[in-house]
Design a protein around this motif. Structure first.
Motif, PDB file in Angstrom:
ATOM      1  N   PRO A 189      13.659  14.915  15.065  1.00  0.00           N
ATOM      2  CA  PRO A 189      14.331  15.422  16.268  1.00  0.00           C
ATOM      3  C   PRO A 189      15.816  15.075  16.265  1.00  0.00           C
ATOM      4  CG  PRO A 189      12.957  13.534  16.803  1.00  0.00           C
ATOM      5  CD  PRO A 189      12.683  13.877  15.378  1.00  0.00           C
ATOM      6  N   THR A 190      16.573  15.967  16.853  1.00  0.00           N
ATOM      7  CA  THR A 190      18.017  15.727  16.976  1.00  0.00           C
ATOM      8  C   THR A 190      18.252  14.677  18.056  1.00  0.00           C
ATOM      9  OG1 THR A 190      18.278  17.462  18.612  1.00  0.00           O
ATOM     10  CG2 THR A 190      18.498  18.120  16.298  1.00  0.00           C
ATOM     11  N   PRO A 191      19.421  14.045  18.070  1.00  0.00           N
ATOM     12  CA  PRO A 191      19.697  13.060  19.117  1.00  0.00           C
ATOM     13  C   PRO A 191      19.565  13.647  20.527  1.00  0.00           C
ATOM     14  CG  PRO A 191      21.340  12.893  17.373  1.00  0.00           C
ATOM     15  CD  PRO A 191      20.489  14.084  17.069  1.00  0.00           C
ATOM     16  N   THR A 192      19.935  14.891  20.698  1.00  0.00           N
ATOM     17  CA  THR A 192      19.805  15.526  22.012  1.00  0.00           C
ATOM     18  C   THR A 192      18.337  15.585  22.432  1.00  0.00           C
ATOM     19  OG1 THR A 192      21.753  16.863  21.518  1.00  0.00           O
ATOM     20  CG2 THR A 192      20.350  17.614  23.321  1.00  0.00           C
ATOM     21  N   GLU A 193      17.470  15.960  21.501  1.00  0.00           N
ATOM     22  CA  GLU A 193      16.036  16.028  21.814  1.00  0.00           C
ATOM     23  C   GLU A 193      15.488  14.655  22.170  1.00  0.00           C
ATOM     24  OE1 GLU A 193      14.597  17.812  18.229  1.00  0.00           O
ATOM     25  OE2 GLU A 193      14.690  19.842  19.053  1.00  0.00           O
ATOM     26  N   VAL A 194      15.943  13.633  21.454  1.00  0.00           N
ATOM     27  CA  VAL A 194      15.489  12.265  21.727  1.00  0.00           C
ATOM     28  C   VAL A 194      15.898  11.867  23.144  1.00  0.00           C
ATOM     29  CG1 VAL A 194      15.751   9.843  21.093  1.00  0.00           C
ATOM     30  CG2 VAL A 194      15.504  11.580  19.302  1.00  0.00           C
ATOM     31  N   TYR A 195      17.152  12.140  23.502  1.00  0.00           N
ATOM     32  CA  TYR A 195      17.631  11.791  24.846  1.00  0.00           C
ATOM     33  C   TYR A 195      16.870  12.564  25.922  1.00  0.00           C
ATOM     34  CZ  TYR A 195      21.550   9.611  22.410  1.00  0.00           C
ATOM     35  OH  TYR A 195      22.310   8.834  21.592  1.00  0.00           O
ATOM     36  N   LEU A 196      16.622  13.845  25.675  1.00  0.00           N
ATOM     37  CA  LEU A 196      15.883  14.652  26.656  1.00  0.00           C
ATOM     38  C   LEU A 196      14.455  14.133  26.834  1.00  0.00           C
ATOM     39  CD1 LEU A 196      17.135  18.248  25.795  1.00  0.00           C
ATOM     40  CD2 LEU A 196      17.602  16.943  27.872  1.00  0.00           C
ATOM     41  N   ARG A 197      13.826  13.711  25.757  1.00  0.00           N
ATOM     42  CA  ARG A 197      12.476  13.141  25.867  1.00  0.00           C
ATOM     43  C   ARG A 197      12.501  11.846  26.674  1.00  0.00           C
ATOM     44  NH1 ARG A 197      10.574  14.031  19.676  1.00  0.00           N
ATOM     45  NH2 ARG A 197      10.283  16.275  19.827  1.00  0.00           N
ATOM     46  N   GLU A 198      13.509  11.017  26.434  1.00  0.00           N
ATOM     47  CA  GLU A 198      13.613   9.769  27.188  1.00  0.00           C
ATOM     48  C   GLU A 198      13.806  10.046  28.679  1.00  0.00           C
ATOM     49  OE1 GLU A 198      16.757   7.514  25.391  1.00  0.00           O
ATOM     50  OE2 GLU A 198      15.590   7.133  23.557  1.00  0.00           O
ATOM     51  N   ILE A 199      14.653  11.023  28.991  1.00  0.00           N
ATOM     52  CA  ILE A 199      14.874  11.389  30.396  1.00  0.00           C
ATOM     53  C   ILE A 199      13.581  11.903  31.010  1.00  0.00           C
ATOM     54  CG2 ILE A 199      16.070  13.015  31.905  1.00  0.00           C
ATOM     55  CD1 ILE A 199      18.455  12.807  29.934  1.00  0.00           C
ATOM     56  N   ARG A 200      12.860  12.764  30.271  1.00  0.00           N
ATOM     57  CA  ARG A 200      11.584  13.292  30.761  1.00  0.00           C
ATOM     58  C   ARG A 200      10.602  12.164  31.040  1.00  0.00           C
ATOM     59  NH1 ARG A 200       8.385  15.922  26.301  1.00  0.00           N
ATOM     60  NH2 ARG A 200       8.042  13.711  25.951  1.00  0.00           N
ATOM     61  N   ASP A 201      10.503  11.230  30.102  1.00  0.00           N
ATOM     62  CA  ASP A 201       9.564  10.117  30.269  1.00  0.00           C
ATOM     63  C   ASP A 201       9.954   9.241  31.454  1.00  0.00           C
ATOM     64  OD1 ASP A 201       8.255  11.113  28.067  1.00  0.00           O
ATOM     65  OD2 ASP A 201       9.083   9.621  26.657  1.00  0.00           O
ATOM     66  N   LEU A 202      11.253   8.972  31.629  1.00  0.00           N
ATOM     67  CA  LEU A 202      11.698   8.170  32.774  1.00  0.00           C
ATOM     68  C   LEU A 202      11.402   8.877  34.095  1.00  0.00           C
ATOM     69  CD1 LEU A 202      15.107   6.814  31.441  1.00  0.00           C
ATOM     70  CD2 LEU A 202      13.050   5.479  31.932  1.00  0.00           C
ATOM     71  N   LEU A 203      11.627  10.182  34.124  1.00  0.00           N
ATOM     72  CA  LEU A 203      11.326  10.935  35.345  1.00  0.00           C
ATOM     73  C   LEU A 203       9.829  10.932  35.640  1.00  0.00           C
ATOM     74  CD1 LEU A 203      13.755  13.975  35.003  1.00  0.00           C
ATOM     75  CD2 LEU A 203      13.859  12.124  36.691  1.00  0.00           C
ATOM     76  N   ALA A 204       9.028  11.030  34.588  1.00  0.00           N
ATOM     77  CA  ALA A 204       7.577  11.009  34.786  1.00  0.00           C
ATOM     78  C   ALA A 204       7.129   9.661  35.321  1.00  0.00           C
ATOM     79  CB  ALA A 204       6.859  11.327  33.473  1.00  0.00           C
ATOM     80  N   LYS A 205       7.699   8.560  34.815  1.00  0.00           N
ATOM     81  CA  LYS A 205       7.354   7.216  35.314  1.00  0.00           C
ATOM     82  C   LYS A 205       7.788   7.065  36.772  1.00  0.00           C
ATOM     83  CE  LYS A 205       7.559   4.692  30.959  1.00  0.00           C
ATOM     84  NZ  LYS A 205       8.291   3.679  30.203  1.00  0.00           N
ATOM     85  N   ARG A 206       8.949   7.600  37.089  1.00  0.00           N
ATOM     86  CA  ARG A 206       9.448   7.509  38.460  1.00  0.00           C
ATOM     87  C   ARG A 206       8.551   8.273  39.422  1.00  0.00           C
ATOM     88  NH1 ARG A 206      15.709   8.183  39.870  1.00  0.00           N
ATOM     89  NH2 ARG A 206      15.649   6.502  41.388  1.00  0.00           N
ATOM     90  N   GLN A 207       8.081   9.464  38.950  1.00  0.00           N
ATOM     91  CA  GLN A 207       7.167  10.251  39.784  1.00  0.00           C
ATOM     92  C   GLN A 207       5.855   9.496  40.002  1.00  0.00           C
ATOM     93  OE1 GLN A 207       7.105  13.466  41.108  1.00  0.00           O
ATOM     94  NE2 GLN A 207       9.297  13.770  40.731  1.00  0.00           N
ATOM     95  N   MET A 208       5.356   8.843  38.966  1.00  0.00           N
ATOM     96  CA  MET A 208       4.108   8.090  39.058  1.00  0.00           C
ATOM     97  C   MET A 208       4.261   6.913  40.026  1.00  0.00           C
ATOM     98  SD  MET A 208       1.798   9.405  37.006  1.00  0.00           S
ATOM     99  CE  MET A 208       0.746   8.256  36.191  1.00  0.00           C
ATOM    100  N   GLY A 209       5.408   6.254  40.001  1.00  0.00           N
ATOM    101  CA  GLY A 209       5.651   5.120  40.869  1.00  0.00           C
ATOM    102  C   GLY A 209       5.795   5.540  42.320  1.00  0.00           C
ATOM    103  N   ALA A 210       6.326   6.755  42.546  1.00  0.00           N
ATOM    104  CA  ALA A 210       6.536   7.234  43.917  1.00  0.00           C
ATOM    105  C   ALA A 210       5.235   7.730  44.526  1.00  0.00           C
ATOM    106  CB  ALA A 210       7.570   8.342  43.927  1.00  0.00           C
ATOM    107  N   VAL A 211       4.323   8.115  43.737  1.00  0.00           N
ATOM    108  CA  VAL A 211       3.068   8.680  44.253  1.00  0.00           C
ATOM    109  C   VAL A 211       2.095   7.653  44.648  1.00  0.00           C
ATOM    110  CG1 VAL A 211       1.091  10.127  43.708  1.00  0.00           C
ATOM    111  CG2 VAL A 211       3.339  10.779  42.926  1.00  0.00           C
TER     112      VAL A 211
END
Length: 132
Positions: free
Chosen positions: A110-132
């Motif tokens: 994966p390109t660095p952009t893809e890596v960063y986007l995956r990290e952002i996606r994972d952080l957002l998913a964790k945040r959603q899980m914590g808020a629920v």
């Protein structure tokens, strides 16, 4: 001169050359199939059907001079030859296509952009899980 250039482009396409090779191979293959059908396949079939020789099967239509023969046995031989030829060509093309199968490609890292986007996606998913 433009027509000659177009014809050259048409004639040099892979499909046209493949077709020409197929026709040449088919013509060379026809006598082999004819011999196979006439001398190896049809005699046992005729024997199993009470000694019938397919090439001599015919229906005579009486006429005032000579009877007209409808030689359907020769037609049956031709149909069997066609089916065997078609099946052999099918197997040949299937074998060639099997050899041509593309090798599985290894996924590019994966390109660095893809890596960063995956990290952002994972952080957002964790945040959603914590808020629920």
């Amino acid at each position: 001169m433009k027509i000659m250039d177009e014809f050259k482009e048409f004639a040099m396409r892979g499909n046209v050359i493949d077709l020409a090779i197929g026709v040449i191979m088919g013509v060379a293959f026809a006598p082999i199939v004819s011999t196979l059908v006439d001398n190896i396949i049809m005699p046992p079939i005729g024997y199993l059907l009470a000694g019938i020789d397919f090439s001599s099967l015919a229906v005579a239509i009486p006429t005032p001079t000579d009877p007209v023969l409808i030689k359907y046995g020769l037609f049956l031989n031709a149909v069997i030859k066609f089916l065997i030829t078609a099946f052999a060509i099918f197997l040949l093309v299937k074998g060639i296509n099997h050899m041509k199968k593309p090798k599985p490609t290894v996924a590019a890292p994966p390109t660095p952009t893809e890596v960063y986007l995956r990290e952002i996606r994972d952080l957002l998913a964790k945040r959603q899980m914590g808020a629920v």
